[in-house]
Design a protein around this motif. Structure first.
Motif, short mmCIF file in Angstrom:
data_model
loop_
_atom_site.label_atom_id
_atom_site.label_comp_id
_atom_site.label_asym_id
_atom_site.label_seq_id
_atom_site.Cartn_x
_atom_site.Cartn_y
_atom_site.Cartn_z
N LYS A 116 5.03 -8.54 -7.37
CA LYS A 116 4.69 -7.91 -8.66
C LYS A 116 4.93 -8.94 -9.74
CE LYS A 116 7.21 -4.19 -9.18
NZ LYS A 116 7.79 -2.84 -9.47
N SER A 171 0.43 4.30 -14.37
CA SER A 171 0.35 3.56 -13.11
C SER A 171 1.76 3.45 -12.52
CB SER A 171 -0.21 2.16 -13.39
OG SER A 171 -0.20 1.38 -12.23
N LYS A 199 -0.37 -7.70 -2.48
CA LYS A 199 0.16 -7.49 -1.12
C LYS A 199 -0.54 -8.46 -0.19
CE LYS A 199 -0.50 -3.17 0.05
NZ LYS A 199 -0.46 -1.77 0.56
N ALA A 248 4.25 2.14 -9.24
CA ALA A 248 4.43 1.34 -8.02
C ALA A 248 5.75 1.73 -7.39
CB ALA A 248 4.42 -0.14 -8.35
N LYS A 297 1.16 3.03 -4.41
CA LYS A 297 0.68 2.81 -5.77
C LYS A 297 -0.02 4.08 -6.21
CE LYS A 297 -2.04 -0.83 -5.80
NZ LYS A 297 -2.80 -2.08 -6.05
N ALA A 355 4.94 1.15 0.97
CA ALA A 355 4.47 0.71 -0.35
C ALA A 355 3.48 1.74 -0.86
CB ALA A 355 3.82 -0.66 -0.26
N LYS A 389 8.27 1.32 -3.77
CA LYS A 389 8.57 0.71 -2.47
C LYS A 389 9.74 1.46 -1.85
CE LYS A 389 9.42 -3.69 -3.07
NZ LYS A 389 9.54 -5.18 -3.04
N ALA A 391 -0.14 -6.62 -9.22
CA ALA A 391 0.46 -6.22 -7.95
C ALA A 391 -0.33 -6.88 -6.82
CB ALA A 391 0.42 -4.70 -7.80
#
Lengths: 102, 102, 102, 102
Positions: A74, B70, C74, B72, D74, D72, B74, C72
């Motif tokens: 991020k 938004s 991945k 995020a 979003k 993960a 984990k 972000a």
């Protein structure tokens, strides 16, 4: 200057991965960049190319031992001076303190 | 018990979002769960339902003011006892210390 | 070869960001790398340096207009040949098909 | 309505995880929610509680077999009607098409 947080998971190496994480941390530590470790990743502060160079080094080291690696990154990029690694947390905590004391 | 890190960005509210972040932190603080703030997010420790209930509360509070949000998230979920919020960082740092001192 | 998914949010530019996203997509498209757009991001396939160069280009373009950008990323990095952009989805769907037909 | 993308990695189960991913996809498929699979995750559309209930089900199924799971997530939450699963990609592609044809 940007803030970059990342975490890297080696697949196929069992459920305990702290050995691999500590190798990454060693690379980060030797980079000379300002960083903070947290329970879910590491936050580094630096120029875009600097912080991504560190991530790549960690990745290449981990791939020497691991057939598959999963990386989460991020980035928070904002105009202005450095020192956001401490400033962001401090600003929120100060504001929270004011609200709790109202 | 799981560790959950999350960050929430309000869109359409300008580039400075610390006001909204501090409202979330207030909700997290009142939840009674163990947490740590870092420059890129907040890590909470608790049962799956507990930590996700906190995220939802923060989201609903932010949506009152913001047309678009938004998020995020984990999660690191592992069998075993609690206390990983401190233990994970300590274990890596200890291992790093041993390697640096070799 | 790695698979990299990324999304980029401009802060301080209102809640509708498709104008900025389409500029990124234009850069990705011209890179010549294999990619797939999905509702939450874009997945690119290529060597580590190739895919991160594309992300950096998109970032630099967006920063021209936006005071703050959140990114972000991945990465799924695995030994072996290319073509995983299609193969990963196909393999899971095929397995799902077999299970549903049992 | 929100869009939620998630991916789930089982640790300690080797480097090939498509068996576990297909179990998740089976759960998603039976949920009745609108979804799209991509090479790096799955995007689901629904109310906040609906989409997170699906993620939890997938997690609980995976934890039956796996000592450690990394997730993960979003979320893109925005006021307005449904149908964004297709609309977001279409809007960007249309805009890109216009720019490429300029």
């Amino acid at each position: 200057m940007v803030l970059l947080e990342f975490s890297m998971i080696p697949l196929g190496k069992g459920e305990s991965v702290s050995e691999y994480v500590s190798r990454s941390l060693d690379i980060i530590d030797r980079s000379g960049l300002n960083y903070r470790l947290n329970p879910m990743g590491t936050v580094i502060e630096g120029e875009w190319d600097e912080v991504f160079a560190v991530v790549k080094q960690c990745y290449e080291r981990m791939r020497q031992d691991c057939p598959r690696v999963s990386v989460a990154i991020k980035v928070d990029a904002r105009e202005g001076s450095a020192g956001r690694l401490e400033a962001k947390v401090a600003r929120v905590e100060e504001r929270l303190g004011r609200e709790l004391n109202k």
